[in-house]
Design a protein around this motif. Structure first.
Motif, PDB file in Angstrom:
ATOM      1  N   LEU A 131       0.824  -1.210   0.000  1.00 56.49           N
ATOM      2  CA  LEU A 131       0.000   0.000   0.000  1.00 56.49           C
ATOM      3  C   LEU A 131       0.860   1.263   0.000  1.00 56.49           C
ATOM      4  O   LEU A 131       0.554   2.235  -0.695  1.00 56.49           O
ATOM      5  N   SER A 132       1.910   1.274   0.772  1.00 56.96           N
ATOM      6  CA  SER A 132       2.728   2.488   0.901  1.00 56.96           C
ATOM      7  C   SER A 132       3.634   2.718  -0.300  1.00 56.96           C
ATOM      8  O   SER A 132       3.874   3.872  -0.690  1.00 56.96           O
ATOM      9  N   LYS A 133       4.121   1.651  -0.920  1.00 58.62           N
ATOM     10  CA  LYS A 133       5.069   1.810  -2.029  1.00 58.62           C
ATOM     11  C   LYS A 133       4.492   2.633  -3.186  1.00 58.62           C
ATOM     12  O   LYS A 133       5.154   3.555  -3.690  1.00 58.62           O
ATOM     13  N   PRO A 134       3.253   2.359  -3.659  1.00 56.08           N
ATOM     14  CA  PRO A 134       2.709   3.174  -4.757  1.00 56.08           C
ATOM     15  C   PRO A 134       2.565   4.650  -4.396  1.00 56.08           C
ATOM     16  O   PRO A 134       2.684   5.523  -5.270  1.00 56.08           O
ATOM     17  N   ILE A 135       2.305   4.958  -3.123  1.00 56.12           N
ATOM     18  CA  ILE A 135       2.204   6.355  -2.705  1.00 56.12           C
ATOM     19  C   ILE A 135       3.570   7.016  -2.770  1.00 56.12           C
ATOM     20  O   ILE A 135       3.731   8.129  -3.282  1.00 56.12           O
ATOM     21  N   ILE A 136       4.578   6.314  -2.280  1.00 55.08           N
ATOM     22  CA  ILE A 136       5.940   6.853  -2.291  1.00 55.08           C
ATOM     23  C   ILE A 136       6.432   7.031  -3.725  1.00 55.08           C
ATOM     24  O   ILE A 136       7.112   8.014  -4.046  1.00 55.08           O
ATOM     25  N   GLU A 137       6.052   6.106  -4.606  1.00 54.45           N
ATOM     26  CA  GLU A 137       6.490   6.179  -6.012  1.00 54.45           C
ATOM     27  C   GLU A 137       5.947   7.420  -6.719  1.00 54.45           C
ATOM     28  O   GLU A 137       6.537   7.882  -7.694  1.00 54.45           O
ATOM     29  N   THR A 138       4.829   7.954  -6.241  1.00 57.00           N
ATOM     30  CA  THR A 138       4.241   9.140  -6.876  1.00 57.00           C
ATOM     31  C   THR A 138       4.575  10.410  -6.113  1.00 57.00           C
ATOM     32  O   THR A 138       3.994  11.462  -6.371  1.00 57.00           O
ATOM     33  N   HIS A 139       5.517  10.323  -5.165  1.00 55.35           N
ATOM     34  CA  HIS A 139       5.878  11.462  -4.320  1.00 55.35           C
ATOM     35  C   HIS A 139       7.287  11.911  -4.661  1.00 55.35           C
ATOM     36  O   HIS A 139       8.157  11.098  -4.953  1.00 55.35           O
ATOM     37  N   SER A 140       7.513  13.221  -4.606  1.00 58.20           N
ATOM     38  CA  SER A 140       8.777  13.769  -5.099  1.00 58.20           C
ATOM     39  C   SER A 140       9.880  13.850  -4.056  1.00 58.20           C
ATOM     40  O   SER A 140      11.041  14.059  -4.396  1.00 58.20           O
ATOM     41  N   THR A 141       9.535  13.680  -2.776  1.00 57.01           N
ATOM     42  CA  THR A 141      10.556  13.734  -1.730  1.00 57.01           C
ATOM     43  C   THR A 141      10.575  12.423  -0.954  1.00 57.01           C
ATOM     44  O   THR A 141       9.733  11.553  -1.149  1.00 57.01           O
ATOM     45  N   ASP A 142      11.541  12.313  -0.047  1.00 54.64           N
ATOM     46  CA  ASP A 142      11.717  11.063   0.690  1.00 54.64           C
ATOM     47  C   ASP A 142      10.717  10.885   1.820  1.00 54.64           C
ATOM     48  O   ASP A 142      10.533   9.778   2.318  1.00 54.64           O
ATOM     49  N   SER A 143      10.089  11.953   2.266  1.00 53.11           N
ATOM     50  CA  SER A 143       9.210  11.862   3.432  1.00 53.11           C
ATOM     51  C   SER A 143       7.799  12.341   3.095  1.00 53.11           C
ATOM     52  O   SER A 143       7.611  13.284   2.326  1.00 53.11           O
ATOM     53  N   LEU A 144       6.814  11.676   3.695  1.00 53.17           N
ATOM     54  CA  LEU A 144       5.411  12.050   3.553  1.00 53.17           C
ATOM     55  C   LEU A 144       4.990  12.877   4.758  1.00 53.17           C
ATOM     56  O   LEU A 144       5.524  12.694   5.865  1.00 53.17           O
ATOM     57  N   LEU A 145       4.018  13.766   4.556  1.00 54.07           N
ATOM     58  CA  LEU A 145       3.417  14.473   5.679  1.00 54.07           C
ATOM     59  C   LEU A 145       2.382  13.533   6.296  1.00 54.07           C
ATOM     60  O   LEU A 145       1.378  13.192   5.669  1.00 54.07           O
ATOM     61  N   LEU A 146       2.639  13.130   7.541  1.00 50.09           N
ATOM     62  CA  LEU A 146       1.846  12.052   8.120  1.00 50.09           C
ATOM     63  C   LEU A 146       1.610  12.317   9.596  1.00 50.09           C
ATOM     64  O   LEU A 146       2.544  12.626  10.342  1.00 50.09           O
ATOM     65  N   ASP A 147       0.338  12.244  10.014  1.00 54.66           N
ATOM     66  CA  ASP A 147       0.044  12.212  11.447  1.00 54.66           C
ATOM     67  C   ASP A 147      -1.128  11.260  11.662  1.00 54.66           C
ATOM     68  O   ASP A 147      -1.513  10.526  10.743  1.00 54.66           O
ATOM     69  N   ALA A 148      -1.699  11.268  12.857  1.00 55.30           N
ATOM     70  CA  ALA A 148      -2.715  10.263  13.185  1.00 55.30           C
ATOM     71  C   ALA A 148      -3.942  10.347  12.292  1.00 55.30           C
ATOM     72  O   ALA A 148      -4.578   9.338  11.998  1.00 55.30           O
ATOM     73  N   HIS A 149      -4.296  11.568  11.851  1.00 50.25           N
ATOM     74  CA  HIS A 149      -5.558  11.753  11.134  1.00 50.25           C
ATOM     75  C   HIS A 149      -5.391  12.378   9.758  1.00 50.25           C
ATOM     76  O   HIS A 149      -6.365  12.876   9.180  1.00 50.25           O
TER      77      HIS A 149
END
Length: 339
Positions: A131-149
């Motif tokens: 699930l996470s790999k396809p999201i990372i593949e479409t993202h331009s940086t190494d880190s996602l903005l992520l919190d609980a909600h």
């Protein structure tokens, strides 16, 4: 009389609505396990196939998934994927991953649901590499903005919000780069029916006011004033799940009126029995061979009590007003073209 206080995330009524997310996901998981359609990602949200579901339920979900997907994919083709999608009350839906696999990704895909539902989905994404790999593949940086909600990447965003609190919803979407100038598809599946008519009309009106070129696809119950509809309502009430918006689900015309009265230019609606007969018949024949259906009349009754309604605004003259029943016939595809 004092005004009722706003709903909170802990209300019993909301808890019952949140439970419908699990119902839909487990039904889809079972139907895909039988081969009705392919979804390699749903297993990461529901591990077990679970108890057997009746053939008419499986065929109903097949019609729902195929009908909604045909309209969604047609919008993506019309806009050459230069658009955004907002899935309202998305639950554990896997559409983002399907669109990526099929090269049908919009510029950005937003999902909104109760914060507790969003937290579960984000946890699954964080702990399941498929699930996470396809999201990372479409993202331009190494880190996602992520919190609980919330989760934000360049192309995919999940937001915890209450659809009845429009000022907060609007603020959160714009915080995560929603673009009101882009053609926008909004999708709700069995969501508006759990909101009061005033709340759902306000949401639909907000969408019409916010986007000048848009399509709103709504899947939910219809023809609810007959005996079959009343039984459906009673069955849900036994689970403390009230269809607060059933007033708009009386007829196809009442479904369409909600959009026509809130600023949408063109509206169509079809009951799911009609949709079922208009889907590619070679594939319908294939799925009908998967399981024996003893009572075809029960399937017909069930499908006649659900509908797809789609409303459009078309300032950019994409031809959205001509989205009609022909969309149900045949496969839709599009490739992103360079500008």
């Amino acid at each position: 009389m004092a005004a009722r206080q706003p709903f909170t995330d802990t209300d019993n009524a909301d808890e019952a609505v949140r439970a419908t997310c699990d119902d839909a996901t487990t039904c889809k998981r079972f139907a895909t396990s039988k081969g009705y359609w392919k979804d390699p990602y749903i297993q990461y949200f529901v591990r077990s196939v679970g108890d057997r579901k009746a053939p008419e339920i499986n065929r109903g979900y097949y019609a729902r998934v195929q009908g909604v997907n045909h309209l969604l994919d047609a919008f993506l083709r019309k806009t050459q994927c230069d658009c955004q999608v907002i899935n309202l009350g998305a639950g554990l839906d896997t559409t983002f991953w399907r669109l990526k696999d099929e090269n049908l990704m919009p510029r950005k895909f937003f999902e909104v649901d109760f914060p507790t539902v969003v937290a579960r989905k984000i946890h699954n994404i964080k702990t399941k590499p498929p699930l996470s790999k396809p999201i990372i593949e479409t993202h331009s940086t190494d880190s996602l903005l992520l919190d609980a909600h919330s989760l934000e990447s360049d192309r995919y965003c999940i937001i915890g919000a209450d659809l009845r609190d429009l000022s907060s919803l609007d603020e959160k979407l714009k915080k995560f780069q929603l673009n009101p100038e882009l053609p926008t598809l909004l999708l709700s599946e069995c969501v508006l029916v759990y909101m009061t008519p005033s709340h759902s009309s306000n949401l639909v009106h907000w969408a019409a006011e916010t986007f000048h070129t848009a399509m709103f696809i709504n899947y939910e119950q219809v023809n609810m004033s007959d005996r079959f509809g009343q039984v459906m309502i009673e069955n849900l009430q036994r689970r403390q799940c009230t269809l607060a918006g059933v007033e708009a689900c009386q007829t196809l015309d009442s479904q369409k009126d909600r959009f026509l009265k809130t600023g949408w230019e063109h509206v169509d609606a079809l009951d799911m029995m009609t949709v079922y007969t208009m889907l590619p018949q070679d594939d319908v024949a294939r799925i009908e061979r998967l399981e024996f259906l003893d009572e075809k009349e029960l399937l017909q009754q069930l499908l006649q009590h659900y509908n797809i309604c789609w409303a459009t605004k078309d300032k950019l003259n994409l031809g959205n007003a001509h989205f009609n029943v022909s969309l149900m016939n045949g496969h839709v595809s599009c490739e992103r073209t360079s500008k």
